[in-house]
Design a protein around this motif. Sequence first.
Motif, PDB file in Angstrom:
ATOM      1  N   ALA A 122      -3.576   3.319   8.188  1.00  0.00           N
ATOM      2  CA  ALA A 122      -3.489   4.444   7.994  1.00  0.00           C
ATOM      3  C   ALA A 122      -4.063   4.385   7.007  1.00  0.00           C
ATOM      4  O   ALA A 122      -3.576   5.797   5.928  1.00  0.00           O
ATOM      5  N   GLY A 123      -5.436   4.091   7.051  1.00  0.00           N
ATOM      6  CA  GLY A 123      -6.104   4.770   5.664  1.00  0.00           C
ATOM      7  C   GLY A 123      -5.821   4.127   4.638  1.00  0.00           C
ATOM      8  O   GLY A 123      -6.944   4.219   3.727  1.00  0.00           O
ATOM      9  N   ARG A 124      -5.159   3.204   3.810  1.00  0.00           N
ATOM     10  CA  ARG A 124      -4.743   2.337   3.001  1.00  0.00           C
ATOM     11  C   ARG A 124      -4.070   1.106   3.356  1.00  0.00           C
ATOM     12  O   ARG A 124      -3.340   1.298   4.484  1.00  0.00           O
ATOM     13  N   ILE A 125      -4.096   0.554   1.910  1.00  0.00           N
ATOM     14  CA  ILE A 125      -2.959  -1.181   2.644  1.00  0.00           C
ATOM     15  C   ILE A 125      -2.113  -1.018   1.703  1.00  0.00           C
ATOM     16  O   ILE A 125      -1.570   0.851   1.272  1.00  0.00           O
ATOM     17  N   LEU A 126      -1.276  -1.562   2.104  1.00  0.00           N
ATOM     18  CA  LEU A 126       0.398  -1.596   1.498  1.00  0.00           C
ATOM     19  C   LEU A 126       0.391  -1.422   0.011  1.00  0.00           C
ATOM     20  O   LEU A 126      -0.531  -1.916  -0.232  1.00  0.00           O
ATOM     21  N   TRP A 127       1.589  -1.124  -0.319  1.00  0.00           N
ATOM     22  CA  TRP A 127       1.941  -1.335  -1.495  1.00  0.00           C
ATOM     23  C   TRP A 127       2.869  -2.026  -2.064  1.00  0.00           C
ATOM     24  O   TRP A 127       3.896  -2.675  -1.464  1.00  0.00           O
ATOM     25  N   PRO A 128       2.961  -2.547  -3.892  1.00  0.00           N
ATOM     26  CA  PRO A 128       3.688  -3.976  -3.862  1.00  0.00           C
ATOM     27  C   PRO A 128       5.295  -2.751  -3.905  1.00  0.00           C
ATOM     28  O   PRO A 128       6.569  -3.104  -3.172  1.00  0.00           O
ATOM     29  N   ALA A 129       5.249  -1.603  -4.014  1.00  0.00           N
ATOM     30  CA  ALA A 129       6.769  -0.530  -3.157  1.00  0.00           C
ATOM     31  C   ALA A 129       7.195  -0.612  -2.311  1.00  0.00           C
ATOM     32  O   ALA A 129       8.861  -1.208  -2.370  1.00  0.00           O
ATOM     33  N   GLU A 130       6.424  -0.951  -1.435  1.00  0.00           N
ATOM     34  CA  GLU A 130       6.685  -0.693  -0.024  1.00  0.00           C
ATOM     35  C   GLU A 130       7.459  -2.068   0.393  1.00  0.00           C
ATOM     36  O   GLU A 130       8.832  -2.433   1.062  1.00  0.00           O
ATOM     37  N   ILE A 131       6.846  -3.138  -0.161  1.00  0.00           N
ATOM     38  CA  ILE A 131       7.219  -4.474   0.144  1.00  0.00           C
ATOM     39  C   ILE A 131       9.100  -4.842  -0.693  1.00  0.00           C
ATOM     40  O   ILE A 131       9.655  -5.419   0.133  1.00  0.00           O
ATOM     41  N   ALA A 132       9.053  -4.332  -1.882  1.00  0.00           N
ATOM     42  CA  ALA A 132      10.123  -3.867  -2.949  1.00  0.00           C
ATOM     43  C   ALA A 132      11.423  -3.675  -1.893  1.00  0.00           C
ATOM     44  O   ALA A 132      11.999  -4.341  -1.476  1.00  0.00           O
ATOM     45  N   ALA A 133      10.746  -2.111  -0.961  1.00  0.00           N
ATOM     46  CA  ALA A 133      12.259  -1.660  -1.062  1.00  0.00           C
ATOM     47  C   ALA A 133      12.709  -2.544   0.422  1.00  0.00           C
ATOM     48  O   ALA A 133      13.827  -1.984   0.539  1.00  0.00           O
ATOM     49  N   ALA A 134      11.834  -2.643   1.187  1.00  0.00           N
ATOM     50  CA  ALA A 134      12.308  -3.922   1.816  1.00  0.00           C
ATOM     51  C   ALA A 134      12.929  -4.942   1.905  1.00  0.00           C
ATOM     52  O   ALA A 134      14.239  -5.185   2.173  1.00  0.00           O
ATOM     53  N   ALA A 135      12.224  -5.868   0.780  1.00  0.00           N
ATOM     54  CA  ALA A 135      13.034  -6.885  -0.076  1.00  0.00           C
ATOM     55  C   ALA A 135      15.111  -6.651  -0.267  1.00  0.00           C
ATOM     56  O   ALA A 135      15.697  -7.618  -0.515  1.00  0.00           O
ATOM     57  N   ILE A 136      15.011  -5.619  -0.200  1.00  0.00           N
ATOM     58  CA  ILE A 136      16.445  -4.869  -1.245  1.00  0.00           C
ATOM     59  C   ILE A 136      17.665  -4.567   0.108  1.00  0.00           C
ATOM     60  O   ILE A 136      18.241  -5.510  -0.225  1.00  0.00           O
TER      61      ILE A 136
END
Length: 258
Positions: A214-228
Amino acid sequence: MRLDQKVIIITGSCTGIGKGIAKRCVAEGARVVIHGLEPELGQELVQELGPDNAVLHIEDLATEGVAERLVALAVQTFGRLDAVVNNAAIVASSNLKTTDLAFFRRMLEVNTLAPFALIKAALPQLQQNRGCVLNIGSVNGWSGEPDLLAYSVSKGALMTLTRNLGDTLAREAGVRVNQINPGWVLTENEARRKHEQGLAADWYKDISPVFAPAGRILWPAEIAAAAIYWLADESGPVSGQIVDLEQYPLIGRNPPKN
């Protein structure tokens, strides 16, 4: 709100993925116990979230009795406990030559045994409220990179813990246990580690498509969204599951040719 009035302990939440999860949980109506080893950063986060929504506990997870103290703080402060997020971990490079038993034991103590201890300490409250556990693993738990031996083993063991307890506790106590395995995430600590290893300060702006299509790595907020999803009631009876959160398949992948 998806987590309205739920009370959640999130270990390792002064920074990184844990911080992102804590912020998203409060935004979804939860109250949280912030935990970590950085008192100033923890206090800043509590102030940001609001003292009515968050409380801070600073202590090494390898310390005897820390799990019981975290549970007690949640109940004393907010009156209940609905979920535990085992996020805290030591991330350190090692291989067969550089890994001694003391290092390996420390890694397992924090990354594997501490989550077990917290689940055990929290179980009476979680059973009472039909709560859940979310373990934060790593895609390295499947085998790991050559220089992530001890870390990868600790996360592989965490996956077995999740599957075992996800089965037994769901049946015996009505408590769900699941795990998400993030791939490469741009946390504060990861940015610092790579810079200390000799990369440029802005290394994350130019990553090979082999590692980041994707041209970048993952952001913490994206992991947090999945955690919910896993912390909310909408995940229903699902338990004992491991979900990889990476931008490419781990099995059967054909990396692009340079």
